[in-house]
Motif scaffolding. Structure first.
Motif, short mmCIF file in Angstrom:
data_model
loop_
_atom_site.label_atom_id
_atom_site.label_comp_id
_atom_site.label_asym_id
_atom_site.label_seq_id
_atom_site.Cartn_x
_atom_site.Cartn_y
_atom_site.Cartn_z
N LYS A 91 34.19 32.14 51.62
CA LYS A 91 33.81 31.28 50.83
C LYS A 91 33.40 31.24 49.32
CE LYS A 91 31.62 29.16 54.87
NZ LYS A 91 30.27 28.71 55.51
N GLY A 92 34.26 30.65 48.54
CA GLY A 92 33.93 31.00 46.82
C GLY A 92 34.76 32.02 46.37
N MET A 93 36.04 32.40 46.96
CA MET A 93 36.89 33.05 46.75
C MET A 93 37.31 32.37 46.42
SD MET A 93 36.79 36.78 49.34
CE MET A 93 37.12 37.92 48.43
N VAL A 94 38.54 33.06 45.56
CA VAL A 94 39.71 32.14 45.18
C VAL A 94 41.10 32.94 45.51
CG1 VAL A 94 41.35 31.87 42.91
CG2 VAL A 94 38.90 32.03 42.69
N LYS A 174 35.94 35.81 42.53
CA LYS A 174 35.82 35.26 40.95
C LYS A 174 35.79 35.66 40.11
CE LYS A 174 34.01 30.11 42.28
NZ LYS A 174 33.47 29.80 42.83
N ASP A 175 34.52 36.62 40.24
CA ASP A 175 34.74 38.16 38.90
C ASP A 175 35.62 39.07 39.35
OD1 ASP A 175 34.04 39.55 41.94
OD2 ASP A 175 32.91 40.57 40.83
N GLY A 201 42.67 41.54 33.36
CA GLY A 201 41.99 40.53 32.40
C GLY A 201 40.82 40.15 32.02
N GLY A 202 40.37 39.65 32.50
CA GLY A 202 38.53 39.41 31.86
C GLY A 202 38.24 40.00 33.09
N ALA A 203 38.33 40.80 34.14
CA ALA A 203 37.53 41.27 34.71
C ALA A 203 36.55 42.05 35.09
CB ALA A 203 37.90 42.30 35.96
N THR A 204 35.06 41.36 35.38
CA THR A 204 33.74 41.40 34.84
C THR A 204 33.10 42.86 35.27
OG1 THR A 204 32.68 39.83 36.67
CG2 THR A 204 33.18 39.55 34.54
#
Length: 359
Positions: A91-94, A174-175, A201-204
């Protein structure tokens, strides 16, 4: 409809989980009213699409030659799967949709080829995406239930020289942003295709190579010991460096990488110089390699990678430099090094890898 879940990143291996999905006429959770209207078009990502020769090994251990071509990777939206009862950790994953074609380059017709299980989508931190598949369990259901951006299912039989197209769904946090697409069969080397330049990209949550960070370990009595950690480098070696040791045939095909880390004991207890037991090296293909243990009682060890300097208890305020050996397959360069930590205060820390060239 149900969801079949696979664990990507372990070539040829998969963990399967069945989850309930709503569909017309079933007693499972129904599709939310108006959910389909909220689905946005999937966003294609720039990626390399060069075809490569590959193999696919069936459950009967027969090896089939193929030519693999990834053609499209697109980022979906959470709303694409609103009608699916996802497991809590999904849940919450893309969702990401990988479309690829494969050609039977053998001389006979083949059946049941499933190269999708050998694919992985990997973040810049080396973590692989979760691979899932949807399949119909209610014969009265209408529609495929698959997102519009990922409905290519391939052919059951493929004649010599014929080509078919498949789309596979992957889930990323998402991160994370995808940095590579990889393919690994038991009988072939790893194939890699970069996504967006291969940097994710902008991986956190990933620190630059060499930046110091704090975590913790435990002493022999389970007391927490805080640490200030500075990665000093990741260097490719040669299998000849380990010629003194009894390696098996598969190990001799690998490349040793030497991970050097400096640890300062900022806690209140002495600790053994064995912090590198918690070091993991991750590859561009979503694999993990832990420290290799070499039996060398009283021996000189591996001169290219001394285990600990100095080799004695690390007292509060003292510093030790440790090196660990990690074995990686050819074609799978390291992208991240992780210190996993121990105890409640030992939070994992991840750094990008900048390697010296192999010797």
């Amino acid at each position: 409809m149900r969801m079949r879940r696979r664990l990507a990143g372990a070539a040829g291996m998969s963990a399967i989980l069945l989850l309930a999905v709503g569909c017309a006429g079933s007693d499972q959770k129904k599709v939310s009213p108006g959910a389909s209207a909220a689905v946005a078009a999937a966003k294609p990502l720039p990626m390399k699409t060069a075809p490569h020769p590959a193999t696919w090994t069936g459950t009967d251990d027969k090896v089939h030659p193929l030519r693999i071509t990834p053609t499209r990777l697109a980022r979906g939206a959470e709303s694409d799967l609103v009608h699916i009862r996802l497991d809590d950790d999904l849940k919450g994953m893309v969702p990401y949709y990988l479309t690829f074609s494969y050609t039977n380059t053998g001389k006979t017709t083949v059946s049941g080829v499933d190269p999708a299980r050998n694919f992985s989508i990997n973040g810049a931190d080396g973590r692989p995406a979760e691979q899932i598949s949807l399949f119909q369990s209610n014969p009265m259901a209408t529609g495929s239930g698959l997102p519009a951006a990922c409905r290519e299912s391939g052919a059951e039989k493929l004649a010599a020289g014929a080509t078919t197209t498949v789309c596979q769904i992957f889930m990323l946090g998402k991160d994370q942003q995808p940095a590579t697409v990889s393919y690994k069969d038991a009988e072939s080397e790893t194939l890699l295709w970069q996504v967006g330049g291969g940097k994710g990209g902008g991986a956190t949550g990933i620190l630059p190579a060499g930046r110091s960070a704090d975590s913790a370990t435990e002493d022999s009595d389970k007391h927490p010991v805080s640490l200030h950690i500075t990665p000093k480098g990741v260097r490719a070696g040669s299998i000849a460096d380990l010629s003194r040791f009894d390696l098996d045939a598969d190990e001799k095909k690998l490349i040793p990488y030497y991970v050097t880390m400096q640890y300062k004991n900022t806690g209140k207890h002495d600790v053994l110089p064995s912090m590198n037991d918690g070091v993991v090296l991750r590859t561009a293909a979503g694999q993990e390699s832990r420290k290799m243990v070499l039996i060398d009682i009283g021996g000189p060890g591996v001169s290219q990678c001394p285990e600990a300097t100095p080799d004695d208890m690390v007292k509060p305020g003292a510093t030790v430099t440790e090196c660990s050996i990690h074995m990686l397959a050819k074609g799978e360069p390291p992208v991240a090094v992780v210190f996993q930590g121990h105890g409640e205060s030992g939070q994992p820390v991840t750094w990008r890898v900048e390697t010296d060239g192999a010797k």
